[in-house]
Enzyme design. Structure first.
Site, PDB file in Angstrom:
ATOM      1  N   THR A 386       3.486  -1.492  -0.495  1.00 30.67           N
ATOM      2  CA  THR A 386       2.157  -1.003  -0.266  1.00 30.67           C
ATOM      3  C   THR A 386       1.511  -2.182   0.432  1.00 30.67           C
ATOM      4  OG1 THR A 386       2.294   0.312  -2.281  1.00 30.67           O
ATOM      5  CG2 THR A 386       0.092  -0.379  -1.645  1.00 30.67           C
ATOM      6  N   ILE A 405       3.108   3.882   1.829  1.00 35.04           N
ATOM      7  CA  ILE A 405       4.013   5.032   1.955  1.00 35.04           C
ATOM      8  C   ILE A 405       4.977   5.014   0.764  1.00 35.04           C
ATOM      9  CG2 ILE A 405       3.875   5.598   4.398  1.00 35.04           C
ATOM     10  CD1 ILE A 405       6.131   3.662   4.997  1.00 35.04           C
ATOM     11  N   ASN A 406       4.578   4.319  -0.300  1.00 31.17           N
ATOM     12  CA  ASN A 406       5.320   4.137  -1.551  1.00 31.17           C
ATOM     13  C   ASN A 406       6.368   3.041  -1.379  1.00 31.17           C
ATOM     14  OD1 ASN A 406       5.886   4.377  -4.225  1.00 31.17           O
ATOM     15  ND2 ASN A 406       7.067   6.245  -4.072  1.00 31.17           N
ATOM     16  N   ASP A 428       5.901   9.596  -7.137  1.00 28.65           N
ATOM     17  CA  ASP A 428       4.874   9.099  -8.070  1.00 28.65           C
ATOM     18  C   ASP A 428       4.387  10.181  -9.031  1.00 28.65           C
ATOM     19  OD1 ASP A 428       4.890   6.452  -7.441  1.00 28.65           O
ATOM     20  OD2 ASP A 428       3.084   6.473  -6.213  1.00 28.65           O
ATOM     21  N   SER A 458      -1.071   3.545  -8.887  1.00 24.43           N
ATOM     22  CA  SER A 458      -1.536   2.337  -9.582  1.00 24.43           C
ATOM     23  C   SER A 458      -2.411   1.476  -8.674  1.00 24.43           C
ATOM     24  CB  SER A 458      -0.345   1.492 -10.035  1.00 24.43           C
ATOM     25  OG  SER A 458       0.440   2.204 -10.945  1.00 24.43           O
ATOM     26  N   GLY A 479       3.491  -1.512  -6.800  1.00 30.03           N
ATOM     27  CA  GLY A 479       3.800  -0.411  -7.718  1.00 30.03           C
ATOM     28  C   GLY A 479       3.096  -0.600  -9.049  1.00 30.03           C
TER      29      GLY A 479
HETATM   30  N1  GLY Z   1       3.136   4.294  -4.670  1.00 29.88           N
HETATM   31  C1  GLY Z   1       2.719   3.355  -5.608  1.00 29.88           C
HETATM   32  C2  GLY Z   1       1.358   3.654  -6.153  1.00 29.88           C
HETATM   33  O1  GLY Z   1       0.608   4.390  -5.528  1.00 29.88           O
HETATM   34  O2  GLY Z   1       1.042   3.195  -7.220  1.00 29.88           O
END
Ligand code: GLY
Length: 575
Positions: A386, A405-406, A428, A458, A479
């Site tokens: 991220t 995009i994760n 997610d 998160s 994450g």
């Molecule tokens: N993809 C990780 C988050 O949005 O926490």
């Protein structure tokens, strides 16, 4: 764009590990305050890529505000750092004008396509299929980045979308010199990227070999996609040729996103979560992120202890932090989800009374095993890659933006002909209650897959205010570790009085309830580890966590930038 005279001032450029101190006016400079002499107008940009920092800084130099600079940086990152910068994903942006209680949150998180269903990632035996939720066309949620950035600019910016896109289009069209981190990233994801012909065409040379540091990386198809947005606005992405290319990509790979999903996507403007910590006001992201809720919840628990007396990263401080973290992540697994679909007991989770009740269960000398911690009982419903950047402008505005995009390179699938990567954010969601996602996070019913719903995040873009003025602008990738990374920078500054660069650099710890392990970065002393083990913690050393990009505004207006040295391209620069 507003006329600006700050080009008169030499731009100061530093790389990640330098502290930057720039005098500002003693008073907060509010939006549109033209009474502040041009000489006093200063600004700062901290991002994970120096080219994005440079482009955003130019916007500030020319008189643009923090939102103009943020949107410019976000599009530039989509070109220069495609592993996480994106137009194929989504995120959250906090905007603060520097006035008390005047913080808004723009939610441009991806949404589940209309054809998504609760059990779409379960195999015939009812087991969660992580390859399907992470590396397939079905892993992609409907992207929100373009709509979110356009909304931010329209409501709070002064630039046109075309102007904000111009540097990104140039960087894609003419190329940029590849830094080592860029080629290292592609090397480590090569196997997966090469599985998709569209991705192989973008990230590898025609003979399949790697692009090397020092070479030019040109992205003509991405430039054309960005140009369509510049010319047609959000319709240039969600309708017409780009939408056709996305839908064709979906049809080739059995994905779910349709023309209607794209056309119907809308970002939301939300109220951020608001809490307080030792006299500071903390604003952070509300659901569908869990970030702000749990940053505030953990701070509330820790406020009851004299953390400053224990010192940074002492065994006592780490023990209390880990115990507070465990309890917050247990609640996350039960209560958090998209508030457009489920009720989340937000006030309960973030109340000082609830924190006090959780504190009662914490033994100051012994770790509580995670198996004996369960999601608790807040006042009921009243209603790994991220990237983050922080910007403060010469008018006193601040932007804290995290988007993703994760995974690194998301689903690893480039939309053929459009030149950008699709997210794998559907992972997610909770594919099956009780089964951990890629970050080991357990989810519950509140985060089950539903059409049009946003998956739990998160991400914790955060702005801390002191007496109504912006004080700290921060946020991180990572994450599940985003929440605890953000928390520690806040504590390092507020409790331990560290300068922002020291606060960013300090070794981090993380506990997320399950698995029951206290993760540490290198740099925690062996005697501290021994003390923690003596209290019953299972301590494990892990690779670096997060990459937090932060700005601190001192009481006299001095701006301090702290870019995270955990990313070699991080850069903090000021006017
Ligand atoms: N993809 C990780 C988050 O949005 O926490």
């Amino acid at each position: 764009m507003r006329p600006g005279s700050s080009r008169l001032f030499k731009s100061l450029s530093f790389c990640c590990s330098f502290l930057i101190t720039l005098p500002l006016s003693a008073q907060p400079i509010l939006e549109g305050d033209r009474s502040v002499p041009a000489e006093a107008r200063k600004g700062m940009v901290v991002t994970s890529h120096y080219l994005a920092t440079d482009e955003a800084l130019k916007v500030l130099e020319q008189g643009g505000n923090a939102i103009d600079a943020a949107v410019t940086a976000a599009f530039a990152l989509a070109v220069t750092q495609p592993r996480s910068g994106n137009i194929g994903g989504g995120g959250f942006m906090l905007v603060s004008s520097g006035k008390k209680d005047d913080v808004v949150a723009i939610d441009y998180r991806e949404k589940a396509p209309a054809a998504a269903s609760r059990d779409m990632f379960l195999d015939s035996e009812g087991n969660a299929d992580s390859d399907l939720s992470r590396y397939s066309h079905r892993a992609a949620g409907v992207p929100g980045t373009v709509a979110g950035l356009a909304l931010a600019l329209e409501r709070y910016g002064t630039l046109s979308l075309a102007d904000a896109l111009a540097p990104a289009i140039r960087l894609a069209e003419e190329g940029f010199v590849i830094p080592p981190r860029f080629s290292d990233g592609i090397r480590s994801s090569a196997e997966r990227l090469k599985q998709f012909e569209s991705s192989r065409k973008v990230f590898f040379k025609p003979d399949g070999s790697f692009y090397e540091p020092g070479e030019l990386f040109v992205q003509k198809e991405l430039a054309a996609t960005l140009r369509r947005i510049a010319e047609q606005g959000v319709k240039g992405f969600y309708e017409g040729e780009t939408a056709d290319l996305i839908v064709a990509e979906m049809q080739r790979g059995g994905g779910l996103i349709t023309h209607d999903d794209l056309k119907n996507y809308e970002p939301s403007v939300r109220k951020p979560v608001h809490g307080s910590y030792r006299g500071y006001d903390v604003y952070s992201m509300s659901p569908p992120s869990s970030g702000g809720t749990h940053v505030v919840q953990i701070l509330n628990i820790l406020e009851g202890y004299p953390i400053a007396d224990s010192g940074p990263n002492s065994a006592r401080s780490i023990h209390l932090m880990a115990e507070a973290m465990k309890r917050a992540y247990a609640d996350r697994s039960q209560y958090l989800g998209d508030t457009d679909f489920v009720e989340v007991p937000l006030s309960g989770l973030t109340s000082k009374d609830y924190a006090a009740s959780l504190r009662e269960g914490i033994d100051p000398d012994r770790a509580t095993p995670s198996e004996s911690i369960r999601p608790a009982d807040p006042v009921p419903y009243e209603s790994n890659e991220t990237t983050h950047f922080s910007i403060v402008d010469q008018y006193g505005n601040a932007v804290s933006n995290t988007y993703t995009i994760n995974f690194s390179y998301g689903s690893h699938i480039v939309v053929d002909g459009a030149g950008f990567l699709l997210n794998n954010e559907m992972d997610d969601f909770s594919a099956k209650p009780g089964v951990p996602n890629a970050y080991g996070l357990i989810g519950g019913e509140a985060n089950r897959i539903e059409p049009g719903k946003r998956m739990l995040s998160s991400m914790s873009p955060t702005i801390v205010k002191k007496d109504g003025r912006n004080f700290l602008v921060t946020g991180s990738p990572g994450g599940s570790r985003i929440i605890t990374t953000t928390l520690q920078v806040l504590m390092n500054v507020i409790d331990h009085n560290l300068n922002i660069q020291a606060a960013v650099n300090a070794p981090r710890i993380h506990h997320q309830w399950l698995p029951d392990e206290l993760r540490i970065e290198q740099g925690i002393s062996p005697d501290t580890i021994a003390l923690l083990e003596g209290m019953g913690h299972k301590v494990v050393q892990k690779p670096a966590m997060g990459a937090i990009q932060s700005i601190m505004v001192a009481e006299d207006g001095t701006l301090y930038g702290g870019a995270d040295p955990r990313r070699s391209t991080s850069s903090a620069k000021g006017l």
